[in-house]
Design an enzyme around this catalytic site. Sequence first.
Site, PDB file in Angstrom:
ATOM      1  N   SER A   9      12.439  -0.880   7.370  1.00 32.39           N
ATOM      2  CA  SER A   9      13.173  -1.223   6.150  1.00 32.39           C
ATOM      3  C   SER A   9      14.668  -1.168   6.420  1.00 32.39           C
ATOM      4  O   SER A   9      15.153  -0.267   7.102  1.00 32.39           O
ATOM      5  CB  SER A   9      12.825  -0.242   5.031  1.00 32.39           C
ATOM      6  OG  SER A   9      13.668  -0.492   3.930  1.00 32.39           O
ATOM      7  N   LYS A  60       3.620  -1.325  -5.670  1.00 33.56           N
ATOM      8  CA  LYS A  60       4.408  -2.051  -6.673  1.00 33.56           C
ATOM      9  C   LYS A  60       3.675  -2.258  -8.001  1.00 33.56           C
ATOM     10  O   LYS A  60       4.309  -2.342  -9.051  1.00 33.56           O
ATOM     11  CB  LYS A  60       4.840  -3.413  -6.118  1.00 33.56           C
ATOM     12  CG  LYS A  60       6.004  -3.328  -5.152  1.00 33.56           C
ATOM     13  CD  LYS A  60       6.456  -4.718  -4.741  1.00 33.56           C
ATOM     14  CE  LYS A  60       7.792  -4.661  -4.039  1.00 33.56           C
ATOM     15  NZ  LYS A  60       8.286  -5.988  -3.662  1.00 33.56           N
ATOM     16  N   ASP A  96      13.582  -8.132  -7.634  1.00 30.81           N
ATOM     17  CA  ASP A  96      13.304  -9.142  -6.598  1.00 30.81           C
ATOM     18  C   ASP A  96      13.646 -10.567  -7.062  1.00 30.81           C
ATOM     19  O   ASP A  96      14.273 -11.329  -6.340  1.00 30.81           O
ATOM     20  CB  ASP A  96      11.818  -9.104  -6.195  1.00 30.81           C
ATOM     21  CG  ASP A  96      11.526  -8.032  -5.157  1.00 30.81           C
ATOM     22  OD1 ASP A  96      12.459  -7.599  -4.452  1.00 30.81           O
ATOM     23  OD2 ASP A  96      10.347  -7.629  -5.047  1.00 30.81           O
ATOM     24  N   ALA A 121       2.075 -16.795  -3.988  1.00 28.23           N
ATOM     25  CA  ALA A 121       1.875 -16.313  -5.362  1.00 28.23           C
ATOM     26  C   ALA A 121       1.626 -14.813  -5.324  1.00 28.23           C
ATOM     27  O   ALA A 121       0.973 -14.255  -6.202  1.00 28.23           O
ATOM     28  CB  ALA A 121       0.709 -17.055  -6.022  1.00 28.23           C
ATOM     29  N   ASN A 143      -0.164 -22.115  -3.145  1.00 24.50           N
ATOM     30  CA  ASN A 143      -0.692 -20.850  -2.605  1.00 24.50           C
ATOM     31  C   ASN A 143      -2.042 -21.077  -1.958  1.00 24.50           C
ATOM     32  O   ASN A 143      -2.800 -21.959  -2.355  1.00 24.50           O
ATOM     33  CB  ASN A 143      -0.821 -19.806  -3.721  1.00 24.50           C
ATOM     34  CG  ASN A 143      -0.970 -18.403  -3.157  1.00 24.50           C
ATOM     35  OD1 ASN A 143      -0.183 -18.011  -2.291  1.00 24.50           O
ATOM     36  ND2 ASN A 143      -1.960 -17.653  -3.600  1.00 24.50           N
ATOM     37  N   THR A 145      -4.655 -19.061  -1.969  1.00 28.85           N
ATOM     38  CA  THR A 145      -5.694 -18.773  -2.966  1.00 28.85           C
ATOM     39  C   THR A 145      -5.292 -19.461  -4.268  1.00 28.85           C
ATOM     40  O   THR A 145      -4.372 -19.013  -4.964  1.00 28.85           O
ATOM     41  CB  THR A 145      -5.814 -17.236  -3.175  1.00 28.85           C
ATOM     42  OG1 THR A 145      -5.976 -16.627  -1.892  1.00 28.85           O
ATOM     43  CG2 THR A 145      -6.980 -16.887  -4.068  1.00 28.85           C
ATOM     44  N   ARG A 148      -4.777 -17.656  -7.718  1.00 26.34           N
ATOM     45  CA  ARG A 148      -3.560 -16.845  -7.950  1.00 26.34           C
ATOM     46  C   ARG A 148      -2.408 -17.733  -8.419  1.00 26.34           C
ATOM     47  O   ARG A 148      -1.616 -17.336  -9.268  1.00 26.34           O
ATOM     48  CB  ARG A 148      -3.142 -16.132  -6.663  1.00 26.34           C
ATOM     49  CG  ARG A 148      -3.952 -14.901  -6.379  1.00 26.34           C
ATOM     50  CD  ARG A 148      -3.454 -14.223  -5.126  1.00 26.34           C
ATOM     51  NE  ARG A 148      -2.638 -13.064  -5.415  1.00 26.34           N
ATOM     52  CZ  ARG A 148      -1.998 -12.358  -4.487  1.00 26.34           C
ATOM     53  NH1 ARG A 148      -2.066 -12.725  -3.216  1.00 26.34           N
ATOM     54  NH2 ARG A 148      -1.287 -11.319  -4.804  1.00 26.34           N
ATOM     55  N   GLY A 238      16.505 -14.936   4.540  1.00 31.51           N
ATOM     56  CA  GLY A 238      16.041 -13.943   3.568  1.00 31.51           C
ATOM     57  C   GLY A 238      17.002 -12.781   3.375  1.00 31.51           C
ATOM     58  O   GLY A 238      16.774 -11.919   2.527  1.00 31.51           O
TER      59      GLY A 238
HETATM   60  P1  NAP Z   1       2.090 -10.211  -0.802  1.00 30.98           P
HETATM   61  O1  NAP Z   1       2.138  -9.758  -2.216  1.00 30.98           O
HETATM   62  O2  NAP Z   1       1.105  -9.590   0.130  1.00 30.98           O
HETATM   63  O3  NAP Z   1       1.816 -11.807  -0.831  1.00 30.98           O
HETATM   64  C1  NAP Z   1       1.558 -12.508   0.345  1.00 30.98           C
HETATM   65  C2  NAP Z   1       1.563 -14.002   0.072  1.00 30.98           C
HETATM   66  O4  NAP Z   1       1.449 -14.666   1.344  1.00 30.98           O
HETATM   67  C3  NAP Z   1       0.403 -14.496  -0.772  1.00 30.98           C
HETATM   68  O5  NAP Z   1       0.819 -15.597  -1.541  1.00 30.98           O
HETATM   69  C4  NAP Z   1      -0.616 -14.904   0.294  1.00 30.98           C
HETATM   70  O6  NAP Z   1      -1.529 -15.869  -0.150  1.00 30.98           O
HETATM   71  C5  NAP Z   1       0.294 -15.511   1.326  1.00 30.98           C
HETATM   72  N1  NAP Z   1      -0.301 -15.534   2.665  1.00 30.98           N
HETATM   73  C6  NAP Z   1      -0.558 -14.462   3.462  1.00 30.98           C
HETATM   74  N2  NAP Z   1      -1.097 -14.868   4.635  1.00 30.98           N
HETATM   75  C7  NAP Z   1      -1.172 -16.213   4.555  1.00 30.98           C
HETATM   76  C8  NAP Z   1      -1.640 -17.216   5.450  1.00 30.98           C
HETATM   77  N3  NAP Z   1      -2.131 -16.890   6.662  1.00 30.98           N
HETATM   78  N4  NAP Z   1      -1.554 -18.506   5.081  1.00 30.98           N
HETATM   79  C9  NAP Z   1      -1.039 -18.832   3.863  1.00 30.98           C
HETATM   80  N5  NAP Z   1      -0.584 -17.938   2.968  1.00 30.98           N
HETATM   81  C10 NAP Z   1      -0.663 -16.640   3.307  1.00 30.98           C
HETATM   82  O7  NAP Z   1       3.497 -10.059  -0.081  1.00 30.98           O
HETATM   83  P2  NAP Z   1       4.955 -10.012  -0.781  1.00 30.98           P
HETATM   84  O8  NAP Z   1       5.293  -8.603  -1.103  1.00 30.98           O
HETATM   85  O9  NAP Z   1       5.010 -11.034  -1.838  1.00 30.98           O
HETATM   86  O10 NAP Z   1       5.901 -10.416   0.468  1.00 30.98           O
HETATM   87  C11 NAP Z   1       5.890 -11.731   1.005  1.00 30.98           C
HETATM   88  C12 NAP Z   1       6.974 -11.839   2.085  1.00 30.98           C
HETATM   89  O11 NAP Z   1       8.245 -11.757   1.465  1.00 30.98           O
HETATM   90  C13 NAP Z   1       6.961 -10.721   3.141  1.00 30.98           C
HETATM   91  O12 NAP Z   1       7.229 -11.309   4.399  1.00 30.98           O
HETATM   92  C14 NAP Z   1       8.095  -9.815   2.739  1.00 30.98           C
HETATM   93  O13 NAP Z   1       8.685  -9.154   3.839  1.00 30.98           O
HETATM   94  C15 NAP Z   1       9.073 -10.821   2.147  1.00 30.98           C
HETATM   95  N6  NAP Z   1       9.976 -10.229   1.161  1.00 30.98           N
HETATM   96  C16 NAP Z   1      11.311 -10.392   1.368  1.00 30.98           C
HETATM   97  C17 NAP Z   1      12.202  -9.861   0.465  1.00 30.98           C
HETATM   98  C18 NAP Z   1      13.674 -10.025   0.685  1.00 30.98           C
HETATM   99  O14 NAP Z   1      14.438  -9.299   0.038  1.00 30.98           O
HETATM  100  N7  NAP Z   1      14.112 -10.962   1.498  1.00 30.98           N
HETATM  101  C19 NAP Z   1      11.741  -9.154  -0.677  1.00 30.98           C
HETATM  102  C20 NAP Z   1      10.356  -9.023  -0.871  1.00 30.98           C
HETATM  103  C21 NAP Z   1       9.484  -9.570   0.070  1.00 30.98           C
HETATM  104  P3  NAP Z   1      -2.926 -15.443  -0.881  1.00 30.98           P
HETATM  105  O15 NAP Z   1      -2.588 -15.227  -2.316  1.00 30.98           O
HETATM  106  O16 NAP Z   1      -3.818 -16.592  -0.635  1.00 30.98           O
HETATM  107  O17 NAP Z   1      -3.383 -14.175  -0.180  1.00 30.98           O
END
Ligand code: NAP
Length: 277
Positions: A9, A60, A96, A121, A143, A145, A148, A238
């Site tokens: 982090s 979360k 966020d 999503a 997305n 899925t 979602r 990002g």
């Molecule tokens: P999350 O709740 O686990 O959501 C993951 C998302 O990615 C879902 O939409 C999931 O789809 C999709 N996904 C995962 N594997 C996939 C694959 N192989 N092919 C296609 N889609 C896939 O995660 P999150 O907390 O939203 O975080 C998402 C990303 O954003 C992370 O990399 C995190 O580090 C980044 N992030 C960055 C910031 C920033 O400040 N820059 C802030 C927050 C998060 P399904 O619904 O189909 O599972």
Amino acid sequence: LIGDPVERSLSPVMHNAAFEALGLDYAYLALRVPQASLEGAIASACVINMAGMNVTHPHKIDILSLLDDLDESAELVGAVNTVKNDRGRLIGYNTDGAGAVRALESEVGKLAGRKVLLLGAGGAARAIAFSLAEKGAELTIANRTASRAKELATAIKRNSGVDVGRTGIGRGELARAMERTDILINATTVGMYPDVNRALVTADMMHRGLIVNDIVYEPLQTRLLREAKKAGARTVTGLGMLIHQGALSFEIWTGRRAPIKVMAAAAKRELRRWERA
Ligand code: NAP
């Protein structure tokens, strides 16, 4: 920061640099709290009178029921990334979405009327989608899925009265959606370390004039952004979202204006250190 894992982090260096710059007597720690220990961690935070918290995966959503009140930002999204201890009452916020939109607008201007294709999503995508709808962007959600994406589009329609388009993430579907996209945002985990060579959209599906924002920040130059550069599109990393969501949390806890430049410099320094390690 509570979550599991929390080792990778940037928030501790970013916030501690900000506290130091403003001479504030706070310290920011990243504490690994396994899923089963959340309730105990919250109780301990109250006992030691912690000023606030950031909350990350996997807490979360689970934390919602343990808080005394929710700000509208957290209520709408159904997830919390920031908690303020307001004289013993724990209030949940979500910075966020506002952070992502602030970061994007600071790079590319107003989002109203712009056609945005949002990949994902999950937690971050949900927060960003509500904020984009609020800003008047024309939003389509893609997305893996489908259910979602549908649930998110329905929630936005219900809360904001805004119609949101939906599509799958097959290459053909995405290529068609890209033809009518001004801004592409990746809010999936695709391309994130260690799977750094993956991208859902490639250069051949992009056009000049397109803006591509990847919220994944490890690595900063994701495969998606490299593809965007190949296509002559404009890229936004990002890091901006990370800094702006953190700045909003900082302002909630301290009531002081966040020193954005100090926070950005600290985060960049730490990222470079990771890259060298
Ligand atoms: P999350 O709740 O686990 O959501 C993951 C998302 O990615 C879902 O939409 C999931 O789809 C999709 N996904 C995962 N594997 C996939 C694959 N192989 N092919 C296609 N889609 C896939 O995660 P999150 O907390 O939203 O975080 C998402 C990303 O954003 C992370 O990399 C995190 O580090 C980044 N992030 C960055 C910031 C920033 O400040 N820059 C802030 C927050 C998060 P399904 O619904 O189909 O599972």
